[in-house]
Design a protein around this motif. Structure first.
Motif, short mmCIF file in Angstrom:
data_model
loop_
_atom_site.label_atom_id
_atom_site.label_comp_id
_atom_site.label_asym_id
_atom_site.label_seq_id
_atom_site.Cartn_x
_atom_site.Cartn_y
_atom_site.Cartn_z
N GLN A 359 0.89 -1.45 -0.34
CA GLN A 359 0.05 -0.30 0.34
C GLN A 359 1.07 0.92 0.13
O GLN A 359 0.96 2.37 -1.02
CB GLN A 359 -1.18 -0.12 1.03
CG GLN A 359 -1.86 0.46 1.82
CD GLN A 359 -2.51 0.30 0.19
OE1 GLN A 359 -2.35 -1.48 -0.01
NE2 GLN A 359 -4.42 0.17 -0.19
N VAL A 360 1.39 0.95 1.17
CA VAL A 360 3.47 2.07 0.32
C VAL A 360 3.69 2.80 -0.66
O VAL A 360 3.58 3.58 -0.75
CB VAL A 360 3.80 2.38 2.32
CG1 VAL A 360 4.83 2.96 2.53
CG2 VAL A 360 3.31 2.13 3.47
N ILE A 361 4.22 1.91 -0.16
CA ILE A 361 5.12 2.11 -2.31
C ILE A 361 4.09 2.02 -2.64
O ILE A 361 4.88 2.71 -4.01
CB ILE A 361 5.61 0.42 -2.55
CG1 ILE A 361 6.87 0.52 -1.12
CG2 ILE A 361 6.64 0.58 -3.70
CD1 ILE A 361 7.86 -0.34 -0.43
N ASN A 362 3.28 1.80 -2.66
CA ASN A 362 2.11 1.87 -4.41
C ASN A 362 1.81 3.36 -4.33
O ASN A 362 1.81 4.39 -5.67
CB ASN A 362 0.61 1.05 -3.86
CG ASN A 362 1.17 -0.07 -5.10
OD1 ASN A 362 2.21 -0.38 -5.60
ND2 ASN A 362 0.20 -1.38 -4.87
N LYS A 363 2.26 3.79 -3.45
CA LYS A 363 0.58 5.73 -2.80
C LYS A 363 2.09 5.96 -3.48
O LYS A 363 2.60 7.49 -4.13
CB LYS A 363 1.19 5.86 -1.75
CG LYS A 363 -0.12 6.94 -1.35
CD LYS A 363 0.13 7.34 0.21
CE LYS A 363 0.91 9.02 -0.03
NZ LYS A 363 0.37 9.43 1.44
N ASN A 364 3.50 5.69 -3.42
CA ASN A 364 4.97 6.76 -2.72
C ASN A 364 5.25 6.32 -4.62
O ASN A 364 5.42 7.61 -5.11
CB ASN A 364 5.88 6.01 -2.30
CG ASN A 364 5.74 6.89 -0.55
OD1 ASN A 364 5.04 7.33 -0.20
ND2 ASN A 364 6.47 5.71 -0.11
N ASN A 365 4.97 5.62 -5.33
CA ASN A 365 5.14 5.62 -6.54
C ASN A 365 4.41 6.24 -7.66
O ASN A 365 4.93 6.80 -8.42
CB ASN A 365 5.32 3.93 -7.30
CG ASN A 365 6.20 2.68 -6.94
OD1 ASN A 365 7.49 3.92 -6.09
ND2 ASN A 365 6.97 2.10 -6.72
N ARG A 366 3.32 6.12 -7.45
CA ARG A 366 2.26 6.64 -8.10
C ARG A 366 2.24 7.99 -7.92
O ARG A 366 3.14 9.48 -8.81
CB ARG A 366 0.79 6.70 -7.16
CG ARG A 366 -0.53 6.01 -8.28
CD ARG A 366 -1.57 5.80 -7.71
NE ARG A 366 -2.11 6.77 -8.84
CZ ARG A 366 -3.15 7.34 -8.24
NH1 ARG A 366 -3.97 7.24 -7.26
NH2 ARG A 366 -4.16 7.83 -9.01
N ARG A 367 2.54 8.50 -7.42
CA ARG A 367 3.75 10.07 -6.74
C ARG A 367 4.54 10.36 -7.80
O ARG A 367 4.24 11.86 -7.69
CB ARG A 367 3.74 11.46 -5.16
CG ARG A 367 2.19 10.96 -3.73
CD ARG A 367 2.88 10.82 -2.94
NE ARG A 367 3.80 12.24 -2.62
CZ ARG A 367 2.70 13.97 -2.38
NH1 ARG A 367 1.51 13.42 -2.05
NH2 ARG A 367 2.86 14.49 -2.27
N LEU A 368 5.48 9.46 -7.03
CA LEU A 368 6.62 9.64 -8.24
C LEU A 368 6.31 9.82 -9.66
O LEU A 368 7.12 11.21 -10.82
CB LEU A 368 7.17 8.84 -7.93
CG LEU A 368 8.66 8.17 -8.77
CD1 LEU A 368 9.93 9.43 -8.61
CD2 LEU A 368 9.23 7.16 -8.38
N ALA A 369 5.52 8.84 -10.14
CA ALA A 369 5.17 9.18 -11.60
C ALA A 369 4.50 10.44 -12.30
O ALA A 369 4.47 10.66 -12.91
CB ALA A 369 4.31 7.45 -11.97
N GLU A 370 3.53 10.75 -11.33
CA GLU A 370 2.82 11.55 -11.70
C GLU A 370 3.62 12.60 -12.16
O GLU A 370 3.40 14.00 -12.31
CB GLU A 370 1.54 12.38 -10.22
CG GLU A 370 0.35 10.80 -10.89
CD GLU A 370 -0.33 10.27 -12.19
OE1 GLU A 370 -0.56 11.68 -12.32
OE2 GLU A 370 -0.85 9.76 -12.61
#
Ligand SMILES: [Mn+2]
Length: 395
Positions: A359-370
């Motif tokens: 959950q945590v890593i997915n959220k962080n990676n989405r921020r990174l991508a966006e």
């Protein structure tokens, strides 16, 4: 009879001189001892020679072997930090390490007026021996005038010995070591930001809490920043075995990349980067991304590029975020191959993630991508469609 006495005197004098020579050679051969120019009294020198003469467990970076009848206990202790805690606790906090640098690095000379650095080390439930070995390796192997302070940021650890005992111990050290406490668990990024905000050095050097710095690690990092304040620099990360604490030199022929799941990966250094450096492996190596745990950055440049993304939780993705940020904000990210710092690599994380790891890593990676990837973010969402389907924007 007279001749015999004469021989004895000659032999004794020679022996004394040999011992003095050996002593002087040993003393001046270790460079970090020369940094302390003010203190050339014989006592610390003698202590240094004596400590190097002792052959304790793990000295010179050797593997620690645990006796058969201790193996059960060792396995139990392993679970606490996901590394061999028994081995780590057996090794001296100031153990000796081999000089693993390329020959061309050992003869480099650096300016006297390098910028100084604050060291920021975030920890959460770290073992005493690994945390303090990190601190001692910094103190023992950094020229004193380049070391502004060490900041230990405690991300809400629950272990007693990391409380008052740590603060008292810090006070006994010959370098200013401060312990900052987060009120509640906030994760690596926000804890690092807290540490960074408290620094006074010209450069901020982030280290993990289970590292060991080797001889000459700091000067080449600071020299490169002095040359170009927008270069963000990493040492070569050597491997400290999680099983035996053996010290193994890392390669200067790999650098940081990533895959479309946005996982950090090591890749072989391409020929074009070797060509750019005209084949000189001692020159800074430009790397697309960094592993994240260990790097130095000019403090004002860190502020200029907006520091870390404070919206990222706990851990994961922040290393790629920082890498993309640096390259896209006019800086460069480099591995300084003359600087070696060891790190205990683990096979599993000992940390609990509130809300679950994925959950945590997915959220962080989405921020990174966006934020940083423009159209390239589509590759990420194609590879990880579940993350892409989330309707709500990342918070
Ligand atoms: Mn680590």
């Amino acid at each position: 009879m007279r001749r015999f006495v004469y021989c004895k005197v000659v032999l004794t004098t020679s022996l004394v001189w040999v011992l003095v020579d050996v002593f002087l050679l040993l003393y001046f051969s270790e460079c970090n001892k020369c940094d302390d120019r003010k203190d050339h009294s014989l006592l610390p020198a003698l202590r240094a020679v004596m400590s190097r003469a002792h052959e304790g467990p793990g000295e010179m970076g050797k593997a620690v072997v645990i006796a058969k009848d201790e193996q059960e206990k060792m396995k139990e202790l392993f679970k606490i930090n996901q590394f061999n805690l028994m081995a780590s606790d057996m090794i001296a906090l100031n153990r000796s390490l081999p000089d693993v640098r390329l020959d061309g690095c050992k003869t480099k000379v650096y300016a006297d007026d390098l910028p100084n650095t604050s060291i920021v080390i975030v920890f959460h439930n770290e073992a005493w021996s690994t945390l303090l070995r990190t601190v001692h390796s910094v103190i023992n192997r950094s020229p004193r005038h380049l070391l502004q302070e060490i900041l230990l940021v405690d991300d809400a650890s629950e272990r007693d010995f990391l409380g008052k005992k740590l603060e008292n111990y810090a006070r006994t050290l010959e370098v200013r070591v401060r312990v900052l406490r987060m009120e509640q668990r906030t994760g690596l990024i926000r804890a690092r930001l807290r540490g960074a905000a408290a620094t006074r050095g010209q450069v901020i050097t982030f280290l993990d809490a289970h590292c060991e710095c080797t001889v000459g690690w700091l000067e080449p990092l600071l020299a490169r920043i002095k040359e170009d304040r927008r270069s963000v620099v990493c040492p070569i990360i050597d491997v400290i075995s999680d099983e035996t604490f053996e010290y193994m030199a890392g390669s200067d022929m790999t650098y940081g990349g990533f895959n479309w799941k946005l996982n950090f990966r090591w890749y072989p250094v391409p020929q074009r980067e070797m060509d750019r450096r005209k084949g000189d492996r001692t020159l800074p190596l430009r790397t697309p991304t960094m592993a994240g745990g260990l790097f130095s950055i000019d403090r004002t440049y860190f502020e200029e590029i907006g520091t870390y993304d404070p919206g990222m939780d706990i851990w994961g993705g922040e290393n790629l975020e920082m890498s993309f940020r640096i390259w896209q904000c006019g800086g460069s990210l480099e591995i300084i191959t003359c600087s070696h710092v060891g790190h205990v690599f683990r096979k599993a994380t000992p940390y609990s993630f509130p809300g679950g790891t994925g959950q945590v890593i997915n959220k962080n990676n989405r921020r990174l991508a966006e934020v940083w990837m423009d159209g390239f973010k589509d590759f990420f969402y194609i590879i990880s469609p579940v993350i892409g389907k989330c309707k709500t924007p990342p918070t």
